[in-house]
Design an enzyme around this catalytic site. Structure first.
Site, PDB file in Angstrom:
ATOM      1  N   SER A  21      27.052 124.156  59.018  1.00 14.36           N
ATOM      2  CA  SER A  21      27.911 123.883  57.868  1.00 14.36           C
ATOM      3  C   SER A  21      28.955 122.818  58.176  1.00 14.36           C
ATOM      4  CB  SER A  21      28.589 125.177  57.432  1.00 14.36           C
ATOM      5  OG  SER A  21      29.092 125.050  56.126  1.00 14.36           O
ATOM      6  N   GLN A  53      35.899 126.288  57.610  1.00 11.94           N
ATOM      7  CA  GLN A  53      34.570 125.750  57.893  1.00 11.94           C
ATOM      8  C   GLN A  53      34.250 125.839  59.374  1.00 11.94           C
ATOM      9  OE1 GLN A  53      31.249 125.071  56.451  1.00 11.94           O
ATOM     10  NE2 GLN A  53      32.923 124.781  55.012  1.00 11.94           N
ATOM     11  N   HIS A  58      32.537 128.942  61.087  1.00  8.51           N
ATOM     12  CA  HIS A  58      31.123 129.242  60.875  1.00  8.51           C
ATOM     13  C   HIS A  58      30.355 129.217  62.187  1.00  8.51           C
ATOM     14  CE1 HIS A  58      30.192 129.873  56.687  1.00  8.51           C
ATOM     15  NE2 HIS A  58      30.977 128.883  56.324  1.00  8.51           N
ATOM     16  N   GLU A  71      28.422 118.256  52.895  1.00 10.07           N
ATOM     17  CA  GLU A  71      27.968 119.482  52.232  1.00 10.07           C
ATOM     18  C   GLU A  71      29.044 119.963  51.262  1.00 10.07           C
ATOM     19  OE1 GLU A  71      26.660 124.044  53.459  1.00 10.07           O
ATOM     20  OE2 GLU A  71      27.841 122.822  54.835  1.00 10.07           O
ATOM     21  N   HIS A  72      30.262 120.093  51.755  1.00  9.60           N
ATOM     22  CA  HIS A  72      31.413 120.487  50.938  1.00  9.60           C
ATOM     23  C   HIS A  72      32.429 119.348  50.932  1.00  9.60           C
ATOM     24  CE1 HIS A  72      29.893 124.331  52.769  1.00  9.60           C
ATOM     25  NE2 HIS A  72      29.933 124.702  51.505  1.00  9.60           N
ATOM     26  N   ASP A  91      32.132 129.650  48.365  1.00  8.32           N
ATOM     27  CA  ASP A  91      31.307 130.354  49.342  1.00  8.32           C
ATOM     28  C   ASP A  91      30.993 131.772  48.902  1.00  8.32           C
ATOM     29  OD1 ASP A  91      30.679 128.539  51.265  1.00  8.32           O
ATOM     30  OD2 ASP A  91      32.114 129.248  52.753  1.00  8.32           O
ATOM     31  N   HIS A 145     -12.451 106.061  33.215  1.00 10.48           N
ATOM     32  CA  HIS A 145     -11.251 106.415  32.477  1.00 10.48           C
ATOM     33  C   HIS A 145     -11.337 105.885  31.048  1.00 10.48           C
ATOM     34  CE1 HIS A 145      -9.586 107.487  36.357  1.00 10.48           C
ATOM     35  NE2 HIS A 145      -8.443 107.861  35.799  1.00 10.48           N
TER      36      HIS A 145
END
Length: 428
Positions: free
Chosen positions: A237, A259, A262, A326-327, A360, A419
């Site tokens: 993360s 963060q 994590h 990510e954030h 979260d 076709h």
């Protein structure tokens, strides 16, 4: 200590290096994960039990717990915890349910009607991490959109606890979601089991869930080598905070540490146009870090993190888009002026009172998000992640007459006479 750089001193190569994370230069992770995948493919349940002993220190008689054990574990959860989980469940359900949208039919040419319909992916696998932290919130973030989408079969894998079971909070989430079996499998071996199937674990069509670098590597390997898809490469993360002179350094430090705890391979980045804010935030990090129960882990992540001093919010935003976090937290009174400038980000948190922790857990948005710059191309998990969109079309007599001649011309110019003939026989 948080390393500090000045953007004006960095050339494009330095910036690229700062934005690169979680690399496996010598392919050490790849080699380990390849071996795990091959052993699960050939050894099945026996290999999974061996890995459980090796990595988790647990000897398993059964690779899963069923409804009876889930119910017994869930019974241990206290009322206040149940209420908090239920609140999160309700908000996540409410936000994701709105993503179910039925599209209308479009008449592209008179007599030619086209449309899309949604179908759930039949078998999905959910990976719930359980290494240094057990994440019932991830169970909700993955299980709720899967249920809303209508997936017929949901396989859940999570590493066993020291007692050979799962955390009681995971069990309570399983109750809420109507999940009656949880497989006690973690790491790359769980991804392999869901991708290829074993005697106990059924092969799934798509795998979801974050994890460490080994889990992420396993997901990227099976996506290219099996018929199982993945949600995204969601690895360790990360957060990037853009701050200016209006930011509260106490809040900023708290967000960075939230963060960092994590995992040691997480990253917390501060981008600010104020040297004072950077200095004050570093002081706050020094104050807040020792008080954290996971301070050792957080300290390693902070050592792997940095701050960058810019000349303006616009420069800060440019760096953020290059990093593709990510954030992304906009710790500024001027956040509204930056919205249109956000190009690459997984999930964005606006203003001083919107911590990433809210997303979260309980605000409603999904926290399973692209990391390692994959926000340039991937979105976070949503109901859309659990469905397929199938196109349909119907052509009437008037429609084939209106559209047919153009298709004949296009088929001829590509030299595909069969076709063309499929149209011609109908026009005749």
């Amino acid at each position: 200590m948080l390393k500090v750089y000045k953007l004006c001193d960095l050339d494009p190569g330095n910036i690229k290096k700062l934005c690169t994370r979680n690399t496996d230069v010598n392919n050490d992770i790849r080699k380990t994960v390849d071996d795990i995948i091959q052993r699960v493919k050939t050894g099945g349940d026996a290999a999974l039990k061996e890995f459980s002993e090796k990595f988790d220190g647990i000897t398993l008689d059964e690779l899963y717990i069923g409804k009876k054990e889930i119910d017994a574990l869930a019974f241990k959860v206290g009322n206040s915890e149940k209420q908090a989980i239920q609140l999160a469940y309700n908000n996540i359900w409410k936000f994701h349910e709105a993503q179910l949208v039925k599209e209308g039919k479009i008449e592209t040419t008179a007599g030619v009607t086209c449309w899309r319909e949604t179908r759930a992916i039949e078998k999905v696998g959910l990976y719930i991490p359980g290494g240094t932290a057990v994440l019932p919130s991830t169970f909700l973030m993955l299980g709720i959109p899967a249920k809303i989408a209508g997936c017929e079969q949901i396989i859940v894998c999570s590493p066993p606890q020291k007692d050979g079971k799962v955390n009681a909070y995971l069990a309570y989430c399983a109750q809420l979601l109507g999940i009656e079996r949880i497989y006690l499998i973690g790491g790359a071996q769980a991804i392999a089991a869901m991708a290829y199937g074993t005697e106990s674990v059924e092969k799934v069509d798509k795998i979801f869930g974050p994890g460490n670098q080994y889990v992420t590597k396993a997901k990227t390997i099976i996506q290219s080598e099996s018929q199982t898809a993945i949600d995204m490469p969601a690895g360790p993360s990360e957060v990037l905070v853009i701050a200016d002179e209006t930011a509260n350094p106490v809040y900023v430090a708290a967000d960075l540490l939230a963060q960092a705890e994590h995992g040691a391979d997480s990253q917390a980045v501060l981008i600010a146009d104020s040297q004072l804010i950077i200095d004050q935030t570093i002081k706050e990090l020094d104050k807040q870090l020792p008080a954290l129960p996971r301070h050792t882990i957080a300290a390693k992540a902070i050592a792997n993190s940095y701050a960058v001093l810019t000349a303006s919010l616009d420069e800060s935003m440019t760096f953020s888009n290059a990093y593709a976090p990510e954030h992304l937290i906009l710790a500024t009174d001027k956040w509204e002026s930056l919205l249109d400038k956000i190009i690459n980000a997984g999930s964005v948190f606006l203003g001083h009172l919107t911590p990433e922790s809210a997303g979260d857990y309980a605000s409603g948005t999904n926290h399973t998000l692209p990391t390692s710059s994959y926000a340039r191309a991937y979105s976070g998990v949503s109901v859309d992640s659990f469905v397929k969109k199938i196109t349909f079309q119907h052509i009437s007599r008037a429609g084939i007459e209106n559209l047919g001649p153009a298709v004949e011309v296009l088929a001829s110019l590509e030299g595909l006479d069969a076709h063309k003939n499929a149209i011609t026989v109908r026009l005749k």
